[in-house]
Design a protein around this motif. Structure first.
Motif, PDB file in Angstrom:
ATOM      1  N   SER A   1       0.892  -1.240   0.063  1.00 19.66           N
ATOM      2  CA  SER A   1       0.164   0.315  -0.128  1.00 19.66           C
ATOM      3  C   SER A   1       1.101   0.567   0.113  1.00 19.66           C
ATOM      4  O   SER A   1       2.140   1.432   0.836  1.00 19.66           O
ATOM      5  N   PRO A   2       0.654   2.155  -0.830  1.00 17.49           N
ATOM      6  CA  PRO A   2       1.414   3.467  -0.372  1.00 17.49           C
ATOM      7  C   PRO A   2       0.749   5.016   0.048  1.00 17.49           C
ATOM      8  O   PRO A   2       1.021   5.800   0.599  1.00 17.49           O
ATOM      9  N   MET A   3      -0.284   3.648   1.506  1.00 14.37           N
ATOM     10  CA  MET A   3      -1.345   4.524   2.854  1.00 14.37           C
ATOM     11  C   MET A   3      -0.489   4.643   3.895  1.00 14.37           C
ATOM     12  O   MET A   3      -0.081   3.303   4.027  1.00 14.37           O
ATOM     13  N   SER A   4      -0.138   5.723   4.889  1.00  7.39           N
ATOM     14  CA  SER A   4       0.370   5.493   5.814  1.00  7.39           C
ATOM     15  C   SER A   4       0.339   6.536   6.813  1.00  7.39           C
ATOM     16  O   SER A   4      -0.841   7.172   6.370  1.00  7.39           O
ATOM     17  N   THR A   5       0.895   6.435   7.690  1.00  7.59           N
ATOM     18  CA  THR A   5       0.330   7.464   9.050  1.00  7.59           C
ATOM     19  C   THR A   5       2.222   7.802   9.650  1.00  7.59           C
ATOM     20  O   THR A   5       2.718   6.814   9.685  1.00  7.59           O
TER      21      THR A   5
ATOM     22  N   PRO B   1      -1.809  11.798   8.612  1.00  5.37           N
ATOM     23  CA  PRO B   1      -1.739  11.144   7.090  1.00  5.37           C
ATOM     24  C   PRO B   1      -0.300  10.935   6.118  1.00  5.37           C
ATOM     25  O   PRO B   1       0.219  11.751   6.007  1.00  5.37           O
ATOM     26  N   ALA B   2      -0.039  10.366   5.923  1.00  3.05           N
ATOM     27  CA  ALA B   2       1.123  10.130   5.002  1.00  3.05           C
ATOM     28  C   ALA B   2       0.989   9.298   3.679  1.00  3.05           C
ATOM     29  O   ALA B   2       0.132   8.343   3.672  1.00  3.05           O
TER      30      ALA B   2
ATOM     31  N   HIS C   1       9.548  14.840   3.091  1.00  2.00           N
ATOM     32  CA  HIS C   1       8.910  16.060   1.829  1.00  2.00           C
ATOM     33  C   HIS C   1       7.313  16.041   2.211  1.00  2.00           C
ATOM     34  O   HIS C   1       7.070  15.576   2.910  1.00  2.00           O
ATOM     35  N   VAL C   2       7.308  17.064   1.166  1.00  2.00           N
ATOM     36  CA  VAL C   2       5.776  17.754   1.447  1.00  2.00           C
ATOM     37  C   VAL C   2       4.847  16.755   0.921  1.00  2.00           C
ATOM     38  O   VAL C   2       5.209  16.682  -0.563  1.00  2.00           O
ATOM     39  N   ASP C   3       3.535  16.531   0.951  1.00  2.00           N
ATOM     40  CA  ASP C   3       2.806  15.873   0.318  1.00  2.00           C
ATOM     41  C   ASP C   3       2.271  16.795  -0.694  1.00  2.00           C
ATOM     42  O   ASP C   3       1.875  17.402  -0.923  1.00  2.00           O
TER      43      ASP C   3
ATOM     44  N   VAL D   1       8.631   9.271   2.091  1.00  2.00           N
ATOM     45  CA  VAL D   1       7.223   9.650   2.855  1.00  2.00           C
ATOM     46  C   VAL D   1       6.758  10.448   2.862  1.00  2.00           C
ATOM     47  O   VAL D   1       8.119  11.929   3.450  1.00  2.00           O
ATOM     48  N   SER D   2       5.772  11.281   2.816  1.00  2.00           N
ATOM     49  CA  SER D   2       5.151  12.328   2.357  1.00  2.00           C
ATOM     50  C   SER D   2       4.594  12.461   3.467  1.00  2.00           C
ATOM     51  O   SER D   2       3.416  12.527   3.268  1.00  2.00           O
ATOM     52  N   ILE D   3       4.125  14.364   3.869  1.00  2.00           N
ATOM     53  CA  ILE D   3       2.667  14.764   4.584  1.00  2.00           C
ATOM     54  C   ILE D   3       2.721  16.251   3.984  1.00  2.00           C
ATOM     55  O   ILE D   3       3.805  16.842   3.348  1.00  2.00           O
TER      56      ILE D   3
END
Length: 256
Positions: A93-97, A115-116, A213-215, A224-226
């Protein structure tokens, strides 16, 4: 705060990177098989800041970071007092926290869950250039930078146009602004240098340029982006004297 200005040669060499930082300054698209910068998720609105008082005791704070198993915990340095825990929804999955934990006298204090996005194809414990997976592991955090000026971090911060991202991501979202703020993850890189440094101790085949870095609203190439606001909060919270690390991977892998 230290400012580092990479030379023209350094910026040119940064185009050879294969991680999220791979196309900084000259990213044209995000199709598999290219070597651009990573995409990032558009974060929700402003929420409460990350913890800023690491020495404050919290009643019933856990002695160990929740969700981390014995193998993962054994890789966290004993002197680490800050841990950015990135928990993937699944191995593919490309979704994370993302949660920042601060070690206090009472135990590990958790900040807000953010969320990330991570890499398009999820996670791997043997990252290779171009595999479109984020590396699983525990990595130190020593260096930051971005296109925009330092928001108030205690990490060495390199500001410059080398952090410009253009083009679109895997889902057609614009990449502009993705590298306005970045924190280099010390996977296959030389700590103590600008995030744009292309040195790869494990060899180019093992990838590199893995950043926080920035999402921008989609999966990444390995980073990983947020949200931008959360990136600024994280930059202000991280303290090199507390030896921050990132602990990252899918939930099942981290629980081992």
């Amino acid at each position: 705060m230290i400012r580092r200005s990479p030379s023209a040669a350094l910026l040119a060499a940064s185009l050879l990177l294969t991680g999220c930082g791979g196309g900084a300054a000259a990213v044209q698209d995000h199709r598999p098989g290219t070597a651009p910068a990573s995409s990032t998720p558009q974060a929700p609105g402003r929420s409460s800041p990350l913890p800023s008082s690491p020495e404050t005791s919290v009643e019933a704070a856990p002695r160990q970071v929740p969700g981390l198993g014995p193998k993962t915990l054994s890789e966290v340095p004993s002197n680490a007092r800050q841990a950015v825990v990135v928990t993937g929804r699944g191995v593919n999955s490309p979704m994370s926290t993302v949660v920042l934990y601060e070690r206090t006298a009472a135990g590990w204090q958790a900040g807000e869950s953010r969320p990330a996005h991570n890499a398009l194809k999820g996670w791997t414990d043997h990252h290779q250039a171009g595999d479109l997976r984020s590396p699983i592991g525990v990595f130190t955090l020593t260096d930051a930078g971005g296109r925009l000026r330092d928001p108030g971090t205690r990490l060495p911060y390199d500001q410059g146009s080398g952090f410009t991202a253009t083009g679109t991501g895997f889902e057609g979202e614009p990449l502009a602004g993705s590298f306005d703020y970045v924190i280099a993850i010390n996977y296959n890189r030389k700590p103590g240098t600008t995030p744009l440094d292309w040195t790869r101790p494990l060899g180019a085949g093992r990838g590199g340029g893995i950043w926080l870095h920035v999402d921008h609203g989609g999966p990444t190439h390995g980073c990983v982006s947020i949200a931008e606001q959360h990136m600024k909060e994280l930059l202000r919270a991280l303290d090199p004297d507390r030896h921050p690390v990132v602990v990252m991977g899918d939930a099942d892998s981290l629980a081992r």
